[in-house]
Write a protein that holds these residues in place. Sequence first.
Motif, PDB file in Angstrom:
ATOM      1  N   SER A  32      27.022 -20.878 -44.928  1.00 52.93           N
ATOM      2  CA  SER A  32      26.324 -22.170 -44.984  1.00 52.93           C
ATOM      3  C   SER A  32      26.191 -22.869 -43.631  1.00 52.93           C
ATOM      4  N   PRO A  33      27.141 -22.735 -42.676  1.00 56.29           N
ATOM      5  CA  PRO A  33      26.925 -23.398 -41.379  1.00 56.29           C
ATOM      6  C   PRO A  33      25.661 -22.934 -40.673  1.00 56.29           C
ATOM      7  N   ILE A  34      25.311 -21.670 -40.854  1.00 53.28           N
ATOM      8  CA  ILE A  34      24.099 -21.154 -40.207  1.00 53.28           C
ATOM      9  C   ILE A  34      22.861 -21.816 -40.810  1.00 53.28           C
ATOM     10  N   PHE A  35      22.839 -21.927 -42.147  1.00 52.23           N
ATOM     11  CA  PHE A  35      21.707 -22.593 -42.795  1.00 52.23           C
ATOM     12  C   PHE A  35      21.597 -24.045 -42.330  1.00 52.23           C
ATOM     13  N   GLU A  40      15.520 -27.725 -40.604  1.00 53.43           N
ATOM     14  CA  GLU A  40      14.651 -28.650 -39.868  1.00 53.43           C
ATOM     15  C   GLU A  40      15.003 -30.112 -40.152  1.00 53.43           C
ATOM     16  N   LEU A  41      15.802 -30.359 -41.164  1.00 47.32           N
ATOM     17  CA  LEU A  41      16.089 -31.726 -41.586  1.00 47.32           C
ATOM     18  C   LEU A  41      17.464 -32.170 -41.100  1.00 47.32           C
ATOM     19  N   GLY A  42      17.733 -33.469 -41.248  1.00 47.83           N
ATOM     20  CA  GLY A  42      19.015 -34.020 -40.855  1.00 47.83           C
ATOM     21  C   GLY A  42      20.138 -33.504 -41.729  1.00 47.83           C
ATOM     22  N   PRO A  43      21.396 -33.690 -41.298  1.00 45.77           N
ATOM     23  CA  PRO A  43      22.533 -33.125 -42.044  1.00 45.77           C
ATOM     24  C   PRO A  43      22.686 -33.671 -43.455  1.00 45.77           C
ATOM     25  N   ILE A  44      22.464 -34.973 -43.652  1.00 45.42           N
ATOM     26  CA  ILE A  44      22.626 -35.552 -44.994  1.00 45.42           C
ATOM     27  C   ILE A  44      21.470 -35.120 -45.898  1.00 45.42           C
ATOM     28  N   THR A  45      20.254 -35.119 -45.360  1.00 47.67           N
ATOM     29  CA  THR A  45      19.100 -34.691 -46.147  1.00 47.67           C
ATOM     30  C   THR A  45      19.221 -33.223 -46.529  1.00 47.67           C
ATOM     31  N   PRO A 217      15.100 -39.888 -40.937  1.00 44.69           N
ATOM     32  CA  PRO A 217      13.654 -40.151 -40.985  1.00 44.69           C
ATOM     33  C   PRO A 217      12.854 -39.193 -41.855  1.00 44.69           C
ATOM     34  N   ALA A 218      13.130 -37.889 -41.793  1.00 46.02           N
ATOM     35  CA  ALA A 218      12.315 -36.904 -42.504  1.00 46.02           C
ATOM     36  C   ALA A 218      13.051 -36.420 -43.744  1.00 46.02           C
ATOM     37  N   THR A 223       7.837 -26.393 -42.490  1.00 42.08           N
ATOM     38  CA  THR A 223       7.481 -24.974 -42.402  1.00 42.08           C
ATOM     39  C   THR A 223       8.148 -24.193 -43.537  1.00 42.08           C
ATOM     40  N   LEU A 224       7.631 -22.981 -43.770  1.00 40.01           N
ATOM     41  CA  LEU A 224       8.229 -22.115 -44.774  1.00 40.01           C
ATOM     42  C   LEU A 224       9.638 -21.695 -44.367  1.00 40.01           C
ATOM     43  N   PHE A 225       9.859 -21.544 -43.061  1.00 38.76           N
ATOM     44  CA  PHE A 225      11.200 -21.192 -42.580  1.00 38.76           C
ATOM     45  C   PHE A 225      12.189 -22.306 -42.925  1.00 38.76           C
ATOM     46  N   GLY A 226      11.783 -23.552 -42.685  1.00 36.34           N
ATOM     47  CA  GLY A 226      12.650 -24.673 -43.016  1.00 36.34           C
ATOM     48  C   GLY A 226      12.960 -24.730 -44.497  1.00 36.34           C
ATOM     49  N   LEU A 227      11.946 -24.434 -45.341  1.00 36.81           N
ATOM     50  CA  LEU A 227      12.156 -24.422 -46.782  1.00 36.81           C
ATOM     51  C   LEU A 227      13.098 -23.286 -47.185  1.00 36.81           C
ATOM     52  N   ALA A 228      12.945 -22.129 -46.513  1.00 36.57           N
ATOM     53  CA  ALA A 228      13.808 -20.982 -46.822  1.00 36.57           C
ATOM     54  C   ALA A 228      15.267 -21.294 -46.508  1.00 36.57           C
ATOM     55  N   MET A 229      15.507 -22.036 -45.430  1.00 32.47           N
ATOM     56  CA  MET A 229      16.882 -22.399 -45.084  1.00 32.47           C
ATOM     57  C   MET A 229      17.496 -23.289 -46.172  1.00 32.47           C
TER      58      MET A 229
END
Length: 301
Positions: A32-35, A40-45, A217-218, A223-229
Amino acid sequence: MTVRSLTPARAGRDSTIALLALLAGGIAIGGSPIFVRLSELGPITTAVWRLGLALIPFGLWAVVDRATDTESRKPERLGDFIALAVPGVMLAADLAAWHLALHETSVANATLLSNMAPIFVTIGSWFFFRTAITARFTAGLVIALVGVIVLKGGPALFNGNGSLRGDLTALVAAMFYAGYILGVGRLRRRFDTLSIMLWTTAAAGLTLLPVALVYEPAFFPTTLFGLAMLFGIAWISHAGGQGMITYALAWLSPAFSSLTLLIQPVVAGILAWLVLAEPIGAMQAIGGIVVLAGIVIARRG
């Protein structure tokens, strides 16, 4: 819930399966640390998405379970839902602190210090529940903790390798994770794995959602990569990892379970080396062996 009498052979087999599930859960969470780092998003989000997406497999599991399981007790009264929500709040605090620590210090520091939970679990088990702790278990705990420190570079780990604030945040995460493990360990005597995972995950997500919306903020990946993570941390690390750990807690004590999960820093160290180019050397390999030796000793205790 119907109580079954188990033969020694059946009990031993179930205990072995639980141990394997615990190890597999520790490995899944170790990634999970790698994900989190690649999100692409902040740690809480990221934590909110982790919890929200994990509800999808839990929901599908609930549909199947409702049709096949007629014996396990489900939450029905308000007191049941409150009892299930408390570990969820602990989980929310743990994830928030740990995800923040991963952005404020190295993966090695954050993973090491957040996995100091066995210290707090052992203290909490003795203080609240008067759980007996054997000398051999204590020796295994000490050896495993020493192995984790060696794994991450020895005493030099604490001399400027990573931010002090991030290190302290990871320690706070360990305290809350210990509370989560203790709470789930008690609930596992009353409810099945699915009920615990479903309601604690929902409670944790609802706890963190307003924090994410206000302070980061976000909220959506671009991106699809961000969604995959996000799917990776939700389905592999949380649904898979936490689900297997919760199942194992039906057969293994919370103190031993948290100790075995020290395998997470081993996995995180290897993945950080492969994916994030954080180096790993002979000392790290020796540390991993020492951790596993401590786990074996504790298991025999």
